[in-house]
Enzyme design. Sequence first.
Site, mmCIF file in Angstrom:
data_model
loop_
_atom_site.group_PDB
_atom_site.id
_atom_site.type_symbol
_atom_site.label_atom_id
_atom_site.label_comp_id
_atom_site.label_asym_id
_atom_site.label_seq_id
_atom_site.Cartn_x
_atom_site.Cartn_y
_atom_site.Cartn_z
ATOM 1 N N THR A 402 0.840 -1.189 0.000
ATOM 2 C CA THR A 402 0.000 0.000 0.000
ATOM 3 C C THR A 402 0.878 1.242 0.000
ATOM 4 O O THR A 402 2.080 1.164 0.228
ATOM 5 C CB THR A 402 -0.929 -0.050 1.240
ATOM 6 O OG1 THR A 402 -1.673 -1.261 1.199
ATOM 7 C CG2 THR A 402 -1.877 1.118 1.321
ATOM 8 N N THR A 420 -3.968 1.310 -2.659
ATOM 9 C CA THR A 420 -3.371 -0.024 -2.562
ATOM 10 C C THR A 420 -3.790 -0.937 -3.702
ATOM 11 O O THR A 420 -4.850 -0.752 -4.305
ATOM 12 C CB THR A 420 -3.773 -0.683 -1.228
ATOM 13 O OG1 THR A 420 -3.085 -1.916 -1.062
ATOM 14 C CG2 THR A 420 -5.275 -0.945 -1.170
ATOM 15 N N ASP A 442 -8.785 -9.720 1.387
ATOM 16 C CA ASP A 442 -8.997 -8.981 2.630
ATOM 17 C C ASP A 442 -10.286 -9.414 3.334
ATOM 18 O O ASP A 442 -10.563 -8.951 4.439
ATOM 19 C CB ASP A 442 -9.078 -7.477 2.359
ATOM 20 C CG ASP A 442 -7.740 -6.789 2.541
ATOM 21 O OD1 ASP A 442 -6.748 -7.483 2.836
ATOM 22 O OD2 ASP A 442 -7.682 -5.559 2.380
ATOM 23 N N SER A 468 -7.877 -1.666 6.541
ATOM 24 C CA SER A 468 -7.156 -0.934 7.584
ATOM 25 C C SER A 468 -6.723 0.443 7.119
ATOM 26 O O SER A 468 -6.191 1.219 7.928
ATOM 27 C CB SER A 468 -5.927 -1.733 8.037
ATOM 28 O OG SER A 468 -6.312 -2.917 8.698
ATOM 29 N N GLY A 489 0.842 -0.555 5.268
ATOM 30 C CA GLY A 489 1.277 -1.514 6.268
ATOM 31 C C GLY A 489 0.285 -2.601 6.608
ATOM 32 O O GLY A 489 0.376 -3.209 7.670
ATOM 33 N N GLY A 490 -0.695 -2.877 5.733
ATOM 34 C CA GLY A 490 -1.661 -3.923 6.049
ATOM 35 C C GLY A 490 -2.415 -3.597 7.320
ATOM 36 O O GLY A 490 -2.724 -2.438 7.607
#
Length: 584
Positions: A402, A420, A442, A468, A489-490
């Site tokens: 992302t 992302t 996701d 997120s 960063g997920g």
Amino acid sequence: MLTSSIRALVAFAMMASLTACQTLNDAVSRSADGGAPAIVGQTRSAPAHGLFVAAANPLAVEAGLAILRRGGSAVDAAVAIQAVLGLVEPQSSGLGGGSFMMVFNAGTGEVTTYDGRETAPSAATPELFYENGTPLSFMDAVLSGRSTGVPGAVAMLGQAQKDHGILAWSDLFGDAERLARDGFVVSPRLAGMIALTGGQARTEWANAYFTRPDGTRYVAGDTLRNPAYAETIAALAREGAGALYSGPLAQAIVDTVHEGPRPGALSTADLAAYRPVAREALCRPFRIYVVCIPPPPSSGVSLLQLLAMAETPVAARALAQGETSPQAWTMFAQLQRLMYADRDRYVGDPAFVGVPVAGLLDPDYVADRAALAPGLTGSASAGTPPGGIFRAPDATQEPAGTSHFVVVDARGNAVSMTTTVESIFGSGRMANGYFLNNQLTDFSFTPTTREGQPVANAVAAGKRPRSSMSPVIILDQQGRLVGAMGSPGGSSILAYVAKGLIGTLVWGLPVQAAFDLPNLVAKGPGFGADTSRFGPTLQAGLAANGIVLAPNTSENSGLHGGIWRGDHWDGGADDRREGVARTD
């Protein structure tokens, strides 16, 4: 266009919070010998102004600044930045992905969220990632055609630019098209991703793109050209954002998704039906500021919950000890555990499940959750917020791939946008010169119900997976722009952005110093961290509190943003990436 004026919220929030802030500030302000004070008391005599761009690649920053210098708006510049990022940083975002954008309108004081999250195909079922009654492995799911949802970033940018643009849409793509045709220099970070020996970096599409004529892979310093991307950019400039969702560009996406083993069900009808959503921003007071984030399916509500817990007296006293204190970092970790437990239980697409936003932010519930932090051991359990339907814990895995950028134009309008393709190079499949997302991974891999309880983030046709991504806009008590930030960063995005906010607004650090602080991510029983950035004294103090750090094995942060400091932008670009923050 659906927008949210925050003026009434600011007035109400500040009336409700100023008394509490007085007590809070007494608790959290540093003593005369305790270092520099936080900036919570800062006031400004004029709205923020001055050109500012922070993004993960210098070429994208220059493209954005060029638009601003021509009189373009922050949203105009965002279109140009995304077009360049999708070319030079394809491992992170692109035309085949999705995003959330926060837009601040300096003239009206309105904050609008634009939801460009991908959607599942109309043929998707809760067993999307099952085969012969058994869930696929995560990587098998990522590499399949089933992982790709309808890309939302381009449609979202098109809608936002209609609402907030000044320049012609067709004039926003010149740098991206030129770089794609003439070539751009491969950066060290991209080269490192190209050199990976498996996964999305070694699909047939990636191999064709990243292999030089002599059969070797591109390396840092090489010039990489992408004529297919240039043609796509030219089509978008000429025909508008809708060109991606119908005609040959859409058909190419569908054809790629249907190739190979485990093809997806995405159709041209799914692309044609996609619509971005303009949502009311979710804004809440923090100290004497107002922090605005996207509502679900973004997990920004969880970030606000952590900030609210951080203002409770016990948490505030611990955090006030500053960035060198084991007690402050211990509290930060424990608040994260509580936040993530609730997030994983309750947050999903509000069009499909009821998300108890008000309950998660209810002052009594927040106080009860924060009270658990000092004695918390092991994994935290989810609570039961007011209005919350107790749900089964899901099985969502959320890798990192992302990017985030911030733009402020000469009029004081601002964009904070997280974007992302999900994993590194998305699904590894390419169409029209760009990588397609694997955003549907996701979703939770478990069925809609488990042991009779619904899973908030289960797959469903037309549903947007929980995200997120939490781009932030920060306002002062007059409703004026104070700052903006965000991170890739997920699932760790929430921890990274919270660190940036606490570092700047509580610990009073310059933005760059706050971003460069060690990362500490507390999900479940463990503590992932930049262990090399925590000194031995701090690590020993954390260990004495039960916080034993382990190297963070997921993709790291990439915080970008800035804070208005009286008469200038104090910008920062995470030193873990290749970005820059520039003013003009």
